[in-house]
Design an enzyme around this catalytic site. Sequence first.
Site, PDB file in Angstrom:
ATOM      1  N   ARG A  55       0.788  -1.420  -0.062  1.00  0.00           N
ATOM      2  CA  ARG A  55      -0.095   0.105   0.035  1.00  0.00           C
ATOM      3  C   ARG A  55       0.883   1.292  -0.151  1.00  0.00           C
ATOM      4  O   ARG A  55       0.425   2.063  -0.640  1.00  0.00           O
ATOM      5  CB  ARG A  55      -1.072   0.013   1.234  1.00  0.00           C
ATOM      6  CG  ARG A  55      -1.837   1.057   1.304  1.00  0.00           C
ATOM      7  CD  ARG A  55      -3.129   1.075   2.265  1.00  0.00           C
ATOM      8  NE  ARG A  55      -2.650   1.108   3.459  1.00  0.00           N
ATOM      9  CZ  ARG A  55      -3.156   1.124   4.860  1.00  0.00           C
ATOM     10  NH1 ARG A  55      -4.375   0.791   4.768  1.00  0.00           N
ATOM     11  NH2 ARG A  55      -2.591   1.292   5.915  1.00  0.00           N
ATOM     12  N   ARG A 103       9.600  27.033  -1.921  1.00  0.00           N
ATOM     13  CA  ARG A 103       7.836  26.728  -1.915  1.00  0.00           C
ATOM     14  C   ARG A 103       7.379  26.843  -3.365  1.00  0.00           C
ATOM     15  O   ARG A 103       7.613  28.075  -3.927  1.00  0.00           O
ATOM     16  CB  ARG A 103       7.270  27.637  -1.078  1.00  0.00           C
ATOM     17  CG  ARG A 103       5.689  27.245  -0.884  1.00  0.00           C
ATOM     18  CD  ARG A 103       5.008  28.061  -0.070  1.00  0.00           C
ATOM     19  NE  ARG A 103       3.534  27.642  -0.059  1.00  0.00           N
ATOM     20  CZ  ARG A 103       2.456  28.180  -1.002  1.00  0.00           C
ATOM     21  NH1 ARG A 103       3.080  29.089  -1.914  1.00  0.00           N
ATOM     22  NH2 ARG A 103       1.358  27.633  -0.930  1.00  0.00           N
ATOM     23  N   HIS A 105       4.088  24.984  -5.996  1.00  0.00           N
ATOM     24  CA  HIS A 105       3.287  23.657  -5.905  1.00  0.00           C
ATOM     25  C   HIS A 105       3.860  22.510  -6.761  1.00  0.00           C
ATOM     26  O   HIS A 105       3.980  21.619  -6.544  1.00  0.00           O
ATOM     27  CB  HIS A 105       1.883  24.243  -6.414  1.00  0.00           C
ATOM     28  CG  HIS A 105       1.249  24.952  -5.585  1.00  0.00           C
ATOM     29  ND1 HIS A 105       1.398  26.327  -5.271  1.00  0.00           N
ATOM     30  CD2 HIS A 105      -0.028  24.847  -4.905  1.00  0.00           C
ATOM     31  CE1 HIS A 105       0.648  26.675  -4.307  1.00  0.00           C
ATOM     32  NE2 HIS A 105      -0.279  25.768  -4.243  1.00  0.00           N
ATOM     33  N   LYS A 150      -2.679   6.831   0.773  1.00  0.00           N
ATOM     34  CA  LYS A 150      -2.712   7.186   2.340  1.00  0.00           C
ATOM     35  C   LYS A 150      -1.976   8.178   2.444  1.00  0.00           C
ATOM     36  O   LYS A 150      -0.520   8.438   2.831  1.00  0.00           O
ATOM     37  CB  LYS A 150      -2.129   5.922   3.103  1.00  0.00           C
ATOM     38  CG  LYS A 150      -2.503   5.924   4.447  1.00  0.00           C
ATOM     39  CD  LYS A 150      -2.383   4.524   5.112  1.00  0.00           C
ATOM     40  CE  LYS A 150      -2.368   4.664   6.720  1.00  0.00           C
ATOM     41  NZ  LYS A 150      -3.867   4.995   7.285  1.00  0.00           N
ATOM     42  N   GLU A 182     -16.310   5.722   4.558  1.00  0.00           N
ATOM     43  CA  GLU A 182     -15.582   5.143   5.565  1.00  0.00           C
ATOM     44  C   GLU A 182     -15.660   6.044   6.784  1.00  0.00           C
ATOM     45  O   GLU A 182     -16.458   6.667   6.840  1.00  0.00           O
ATOM     46  CB  GLU A 182     -14.077   4.862   5.152  1.00  0.00           C
ATOM     47  CG  GLU A 182     -13.200   6.025   4.702  1.00  0.00           C
ATOM     48  CD  GLU A 182     -11.960   5.767   4.370  1.00  0.00           C
ATOM     49  OE1 GLU A 182     -11.338   4.780   4.571  1.00  0.00           O
ATOM     50  OE2 GLU A 182     -11.404   6.620   3.551  1.00  0.00           O
TER      51      GLU A 182
HETATM   52  N1  PDD Z   1      -5.654   4.989   9.849  1.00  0.00           N
HETATM   53  N2  PDD Z   1      -9.496   4.639   6.655  1.00  0.00           N
HETATM   54  C1  PDD Z   1      -8.973   5.793   6.971  1.00  0.00           C
HETATM   55  C2  PDD Z   1      -9.371   7.247   6.731  1.00  0.00           C
HETATM   56  C3  PDD Z   1      -7.734   5.722   8.208  1.00  0.00           C
HETATM   57  O1  PDD Z   1      -7.086   6.643   8.521  1.00  0.00           O
HETATM   58  C4  PDD Z   1      -7.609   4.311   8.333  1.00  0.00           C
HETATM   59  C5  PDD Z   1      -6.396   4.082   9.521  1.00  0.00           C
HETATM   60  C6  PDD Z   1      -8.357   3.172   7.934  1.00  0.00           C
HETATM   61  C7  PDD Z   1      -8.087   1.757   8.247  1.00  0.00           C
HETATM   62  O2  PDD Z   1      -6.725   1.183   7.668  1.00  0.00           O
HETATM   63  P1  PDD Z   1      -5.941   0.162   8.220  1.00  0.00           P
HETATM   64  O3  PDD Z   1      -6.862  -1.019   8.849  1.00  0.00           O
HETATM   65  O4  PDD Z   1      -4.880  -0.353   7.282  1.00  0.00           O
HETATM   66  O5  PDD Z   1      -5.334   0.604   9.573  1.00  0.00           O
HETATM   67  C8  PDD Z   1      -9.283   3.384   6.974  1.00  0.00           C
HETATM   68  C9  PDD Z   1      -4.488   4.688  10.817  1.00  0.00           C
HETATM   69  C10 PDD Z   1      -4.343   3.804  11.780  1.00  0.00           C
HETATM   70  C11 PDD Z   1      -4.158   6.217  11.190  1.00  0.00           C
HETATM   71  O6  PDD Z   1      -4.211   7.226  10.413  1.00  0.00           O
HETATM   72  O7  PDD Z   1      -3.581   6.428  12.257  1.00  0.00           O
END
Ligand code: PDD
Length: 290
Positions: A55, A103, A105, A150, A182
């Site tokens: 990921r 800086r 973008h 992420k 979510e």
């Molecule tokens: N966050 N969705 C979002 C927006 C998240 O930030 C997270 C986890 C999850 C769950 O993903 P996973 O099972 O891979 O932890 C779903 C982490 C823990 C954080 O930002 O601290």
Amino acid sequence: MKQKISRVYLNGDYVDANEAKVSAFDRGFIFGDGVYEVIPVYGGRPFRLPQHLSRLKASLAAIMIANPLTDAQWTGIIDELVQDAGKTDQAIYLQVTRGAAPRDHAFPADTEPTVFAYSKPMTYPGPAEIENGVGAITTADIRWRRCDIKAIALLANVVLRQQAIAQGKAEAILVHDGHITEGAASNIFIVKDNVIYTAAKSEQILPGITRDLVVELAQQNDIDCREMSITEQQLRDADEVWLTSSMKEILPIVEIDGIRVGNGKRGPMHQRVFELLQAYKDDFRAGTVD
Ligand code: PDD
């Protein structure tokens, strides 16, 4: 800020947490231009590491940062940090930003990415939280359209989760076009008539590692689990609602917007899947599963 964490990894060195410094021109600081991972460590073993590293690679590729380290190097850093706390359960945080540059973008031509990592003790939800469940609010999903990345830029998530906390609730469940995407920091599951549902993967949600494991465990144990869109109405009609994340594992949500979910108690399906997850973790600690 004084840290309880002893050593951190920063750009090739292990340094005292209080001494770790990055440039004020780091694009992580200026633009939120970076990505991260949070990896649980059970019994000294990083959990689902290949999935987390894959990921991380997908997130880096999506924002066009070349992966600065090989899988072996990432694993080496994690192992080194894990050593500090031995076999106790921990959480590893990894972050890569595009690095420091004047800086602008548009991406700078040749910056060195900033790589930061540390381990902290794992903080599980307490037994009372698991037994009694937590409350949540629903709120509009005001985030950008690439929530599968992420990204460290979490401003919307931060503000939305704070709205829940300000109301004494644990999580904000996000709604987009009448559908549940979510949680602000978690994935969401519902249970109806013994069937488990969670949103199908898309650019609107983070592909949670815990989410995937729950789906896997359900499938292996002949529990009907469907990855499909969940409407807000289905959420409100559900027998059970859960949130999942690496830090919270699987937590029952027993009240949404002040209204009880089902009978307002932790449900039997949660009990079953939670036990499956704990058994899986025990096997992982014992080294019998990967
Ligand atoms: N966050 N969705 C979002 C927006 C998240 O930030 C997270 C986890 C999850 C769950 O993903 P996973 O099972 O891979 O932890 C779903 C982490 C823990 C954080 O930002 O601290």
